[in-house]
Design an enzyme around this catalytic site. Structure first.
Site, PDB file in Angstrom:
ATOM      1  N   ASN A 101       0.860  -1.190   0.000  1.00 40.69           N
ATOM      2  CA  ASN A 101       0.000   0.000   0.000  1.00 40.69           C
ATOM      3  C   ASN A 101       0.896   1.240   0.000  1.00 40.69           C
ATOM      4  O   ASN A 101       1.434   1.629   1.030  1.00 40.69           O
ATOM      5  CB  ASN A 101      -0.891  -0.038   1.250  1.00 40.69           C
ATOM      6  CG  ASN A 101      -1.761   1.205   1.398  1.00 40.69           C
ATOM      7  OD1 ASN A 101      -1.625   2.179   0.655  1.00 40.69           O
ATOM      8  ND2 ASN A 101      -2.653   1.178   2.384  1.00 40.69           N
ATOM      9  N   ARG A 127      -1.738  -1.315  -4.230  1.00 39.86           N
ATOM     10  CA  ARG A 127      -2.707  -0.222  -4.233  1.00 39.86           C
ATOM     11  C   ARG A 127      -2.312   0.780  -5.314  1.00 39.86           C
ATOM     12  O   ARG A 127      -1.192   1.285  -5.329  1.00 39.86           O
ATOM     13  CB  ARG A 127      -2.714   0.482  -2.884  1.00 39.86           C
ATOM     14  CG  ARG A 127      -3.586   1.731  -2.893  1.00 39.86           C
ATOM     15  CD  ARG A 127      -3.498   2.478  -1.595  1.00 39.86           C
ATOM     16  NE  ARG A 127      -4.284   3.686  -1.640  1.00 39.86           N
ATOM     17  CZ  ARG A 127      -3.934   4.824  -1.035  1.00 39.86           C
ATOM     18  NH1 ARG A 127      -2.805   4.889  -0.354  1.00 39.86           N
ATOM     19  NH2 ARG A 127      -4.700   5.879  -1.125  1.00 39.86           N
ATOM     20  N   HIS A 181      -9.141   7.117  -2.152  1.00 43.06           N
ATOM     21  CA  HIS A 181      -9.257   6.435  -0.853  1.00 43.06           C
ATOM     22  C   HIS A 181     -10.379   5.392  -0.878  1.00 43.06           C
ATOM     23  O   HIS A 181     -10.940   5.021   0.149  1.00 43.06           O
ATOM     24  CB  HIS A 181      -9.534   7.425   0.300  1.00 43.06           C
ATOM     25  CG  HIS A 181      -8.377   8.338   0.599  1.00 43.06           C
ATOM     26  ND1 HIS A 181      -8.514   9.687   0.765  1.00 43.06           N
ATOM     27  CD2 HIS A 181      -7.047   8.078   0.759  1.00 43.06           C
ATOM     28  CE1 HIS A 181      -7.341  10.233   1.016  1.00 43.06           C
ATOM     29  NE2 HIS A 181      -6.422   9.287   1.014  1.00 43.06           N
ATOM     30  N   ARG A 198      -0.657  19.150   0.196  1.00 46.40           N
ATOM     31  CA  ARG A 198      -1.479  19.544  -0.966  1.00 46.40           C
ATOM     32  C   ARG A 198      -2.427  20.668  -0.608  1.00 46.40           C
ATOM     33  O   ARG A 198      -2.928  20.733   0.510  1.00 46.40           O
ATOM     34  CB  ARG A 198      -2.293  18.334  -1.466  1.00 46.40           C
ATOM     35  CG  ARG A 198      -1.468  17.298  -2.147  1.00 46.40           C
ATOM     36  CD  ARG A 198      -2.252  16.001  -2.349  1.00 46.40           C
ATOM     37  NE  ARG A 198      -1.726  14.934  -1.534  1.00 46.40           N
ATOM     38  CZ  ARG A 198      -2.277  13.732  -1.396  1.00 46.40           C
ATOM     39  NH1 ARG A 198      -3.393  13.443  -2.034  1.00 46.40           N
ATOM     40  NH2 ARG A 198      -1.721  12.821  -0.631  1.00 46.40           N
ATOM     41  N   GLU A 228      -7.120  -1.031   4.362  1.00 44.53           N
ATOM     42  CA  GLU A 228      -7.146  -1.120   2.892  1.00 44.53           C
ATOM     43  C   GLU A 228      -6.549  -2.444   2.433  1.00 44.53           C
ATOM     44  O   GLU A 228      -6.944  -3.011   1.412  1.00 44.53           O
ATOM     45  CB  GLU A 228      -6.331   0.053   2.302  1.00 44.53           C
ATOM     46  CG  GLU A 228      -6.962   1.418   2.556  1.00 44.53           C
ATOM     47  CD  GLU A 228      -5.948   2.563   2.620  1.00 44.53           C
ATOM     48  OE1 GLU A 228      -4.900   2.423   3.301  1.00 44.53           O
ATOM     49  OE2 GLU A 228      -6.202   3.607   1.999  1.00 44.53           O
TER      50      GLU A 228
HETATM   51  N1  LIG Z   1      -1.007  10.098  17.083  1.00 41.64           N
HETATM   52  C1  LIG Z   1      -1.278  10.905  16.054  1.00 41.64           C
HETATM   53  N2  LIG Z   1      -1.841  12.119  16.245  1.00 41.64           N
HETATM   54  C2  LIG Z   1      -2.111  12.951  15.230  1.00 41.64           C
HETATM   55  N3  LIG Z   1      -1.844  12.646  13.944  1.00 41.64           N
HETATM   56  C3  LIG Z   1      -1.285  11.453  13.695  1.00 41.64           C
HETATM   57  C4  LIG Z   1      -0.970  10.512  14.716  1.00 41.64           C
HETATM   58  N4  LIG Z   1      -0.425   9.404  14.135  1.00 41.64           N
HETATM   59  C5  LIG Z   1      -0.391   9.647  12.805  1.00 41.64           C
HETATM   60  N5  LIG Z   1      -0.903  10.868  12.544  1.00 41.64           N
HETATM   61  C6  LIG Z   1      -0.986  11.559  11.254  1.00 41.64           C
HETATM   62  O1  LIG Z   1      -1.480  10.748  10.239  1.00 41.64           O
HETATM   63  C7  LIG Z   1      -0.964  11.218   8.976  1.00 41.64           C
HETATM   64  C8  LIG Z   1      -0.536  10.039   8.146  1.00 41.64           C
HETATM   65  O2  LIG Z   1      -1.665   9.233   7.933  1.00 41.64           O
HETATM   66  P1  LIG Z   1      -1.631   7.888   7.072  1.00 41.64           P
HETATM   67  O3  LIG Z   1      -3.048   7.487   6.860  1.00 41.64           O
HETATM   68  O4  LIG Z   1      -0.756   6.895   7.744  1.00 41.64           O
HETATM   69  O5  LIG Z   1      -0.878   8.404   5.787  1.00 41.64           O
HETATM   70  P2  LIG Z   1      -0.944   8.178   4.233  1.00 41.64           P
HETATM   71  O6  LIG Z   1      -1.867   9.211   3.744  1.00 41.64           O
HETATM   72  O7  LIG Z   1       0.457   8.346   3.772  1.00 41.64           O
HETATM   73  O8  LIG Z   1      -1.471   6.770   4.018  1.00 41.64           O
HETATM   74  C9  LIG Z   1       0.189  12.177   9.322  1.00 41.64           C
HETATM   75  O9  LIG Z   1      -0.257  13.520   9.156  1.00 41.64           O
HETATM   76  C10 LIG Z   1       0.409  11.905  10.783  1.00 41.64           C
HETATM   77  O10 LIG Z   1       0.856  13.041  11.465  1.00 41.64           O
HETATM   78  C1  LIG Z   2      -5.320   9.248  -2.336  1.00 41.56           C
HETATM   79  C2  LIG Z   2      -4.355   9.647  -1.285  1.00 41.56           C
HETATM   80  O1  LIG Z   2      -4.098  10.812  -1.116  1.00 41.56           O
HETATM   81  O2  LIG Z   2      -3.821   8.654  -0.558  1.00 41.56           O
HETATM   82  P1  LIG Z   2      -2.899   8.771   0.749  1.00 41.56           P
HETATM   83  O3  LIG Z   2      -3.696   9.493   1.753  1.00 41.56           O
HETATM   84  O4  LIG Z   2      -2.628   7.344   1.150  1.00 41.56           O
HETATM   85  O5  LIG Z   2      -1.679   9.508   0.372  1.00 41.56           O
HETATM   86 MG   LIG Z   3      -3.163   6.120   3.108  1.00 48.30          MG
END
Ligand SMILES: Nc1ncnc2c1ncn2[C@@H]1O[C@H](COP(=O)(O)OP(=O)(O)O)[C@@H](O)[C@H]1O
Ligand SMILES: CC(=O)OP(=O)(O)O
Ligand SMILES: [Mg+2]
Length: 404
Positions: free
Chosen positions: A9, A98, A186, A246, A390
């Protein structure tokens, strides 16, 4: 030798992988989980655990150069290297990847081959933060182990049910016909939430639900009877909410202003709107929500900017939820998921407070203690935190192909 399925992913700030091994009951159970997070920040972190949460490998990088997005490739390679040297006796029977964007050609999972690979590569300009990270492991396996079934699973697929008026931009018709329209992203996460609600016999399974997937990329989706009605991301995952790096929705004429008046090149604008804006651009602290919250709480040097970024993130999220409540003509439930949605109780609280007038009544204690249901029993709207998965949705797709 156990049959295994590998799920990869690639997110914009993370690379997650899960290895599922077939057990004696012929069920595929997760045996290893990897998370490389903080890509694009100056402190990426890799942690790999077994199914009992024992740490198998961990690494922290502290290098200002990693702030540059060109360092992403090296981080991905190191993670993949660990994975491929630790497969042991597992026989991989399928790999799920993914893919954020399937474009107008792919709205259902597709088996990887050279044609699929090239089609997906051509979509890179629309998803510059994601497609390279999804393509590179697929390429490696197409070259090294072409006999393994690889399945591309698309974020866009879930949103195919949106009505025409939600998909269409007010542009001349030609553009819609050429594929310029709202796709939504998503989708694997939203599919998981729908499945979770159905499997837990939730009253929300057939209701009107707003799901906020708040990770580094963030979107909100309106779901009725398990089907997507509308969503905040559109032609690309740049649109909608404020995100880690973004812009989210901005006036399209700002791009013309940057081109014509500021004389920025197309590449510079691309970099600016995808990688330098959002929480990072406004706070001048970080793209990572944890850093923003810490800067505010510790009253750091950029605390004022960090608070503005946080307020903007929340305001735009609440506004988008309002729009989607109107699309649904009311709602029964609100669900928070992904990195920020699952972990930031402060953010959830602020959002719920702002929606109080719509019947949202948050239970402060439940919200702080990590309970799944975080609304009070008397709340008109049921509010839940559901950790997304996911990978599980992708596993189900891969098994349809790999086991037949
Ligand atoms: N304990 C936490 N408190 C606040 N935000 C968090 C925490 N753990 C992770 N995050 C936030 O989650 C975001 C990443 O989310 P994630 O769904 O893992 O990322 P991606 O979009 O890359 O898949 C980052 O902004 C991170 O700061
Ligand atoms: C679509 C997308 O922005 O995915 P991610 O949050 O995992 O970066
Ligand atoms: Mg993600």
């Amino acid at each position: 030798m156990a049959d295994s399925v590998l799920i990869i992913n690639a997110g914009s700030s993370s690379l997650k992988f899960s290895l599922y091994r077939e057990d004696a009951k012929q069920e595929f159970v997760c045996s290893t989980n990897g998370l490389l997070e903080g890509i694009g920040t100056n402190k990426p972190h890799l942690i790999i655990k077994d199914n009992k949460k024992n740490i198998l490998y961990e690494k922290n990088w502290i290098d200002p150069k990693l702030f540059q997005s060109s360092a992403r490739g090296a981080l991905f390679d190191e993670t993949m290297e660990w994975l491929f040297t630790h497969l042991g006796n597992d026989q991989i029977i399928g790999i799920g990847h993914r893919f954020v964007h399937g474009g107008s050609k792919y709205s259902a999972p597709a088996i990887a081959n050279e044609k699929v690979y090239e089609d997906l590569k051509a979509l890179t300009p629309f998803v510059p933060l994601h497609q390279p990270g999804s393509l590179s492991p697929m390429r490696v396996m197409l070259d090294k182990r072409p006999e393994i079934v690889q399945v591309a699973c698309f974020d866009t697929a879930f949103h195919a049910t949106m009505p025409d008026y939600a998909k269409r931009f007010a542009l001349p018709r030609k553009y819609y016909d050429d594929g310029v329209r709202r796709y939504g992203f998503h989708g694997l996460s939203y599919q998981y939430i729908v499945q979770y609600l159905q499997e837990t016999n939730s009253p929300l399974a057939n209701g009107k639900v707003i799901v906020a997937h708040l990770g580094n990329g963030a979107s909100v989706t309106a779901i009725h009877n398990g089907k997507c009605i509308d969503t905040s991301m559109s032609f690309t995952p740049l649109d909608g909410l404020v995100m880690g790096t973004r812009t989210g929705h901005i006036d399209a004429a700002i791009i013309l202003y940057m081109l014509q008046e500021e004389k920025l090149s197309a590449d510079e604008i691309q970099d600016l709107i995808w990688k330098k804006s959002g929480l990072l651009g406004v706070s001048e602290v970080s793209s990572d929500m944890r850093d923003i919250v810490e800067e505010v709480n510790t009253n750091g040097t950029n605390a004022v900017y960090a608070k503005q970024a946080l307020d903007l993130f929340t305001y735009r999220l609440v506004g988008e939820i309002g729009r989607l409540v109107t699309s649904l003509q009311g709602f029964d439930g609100l669900i928070f998921t992904a990195g920020i949605g699952e972990h930031s109780s402060t953010l959830r609280f602020e959002v719920c407070k702002a929606l109080e007038w719509l019947g949202v009544n948050i239970d402060k204690e439940a919200n702080n203690s990590g309970d799944l249901i975080i609304s009070k029993p008397e709340s008109k709207i049921l509010v839940q935190t559901i950790p997304t998965n996911e990978e599980l949705i992708m596993l189900q797709e891969v098994l349809k192909f790999a086991k037949n």
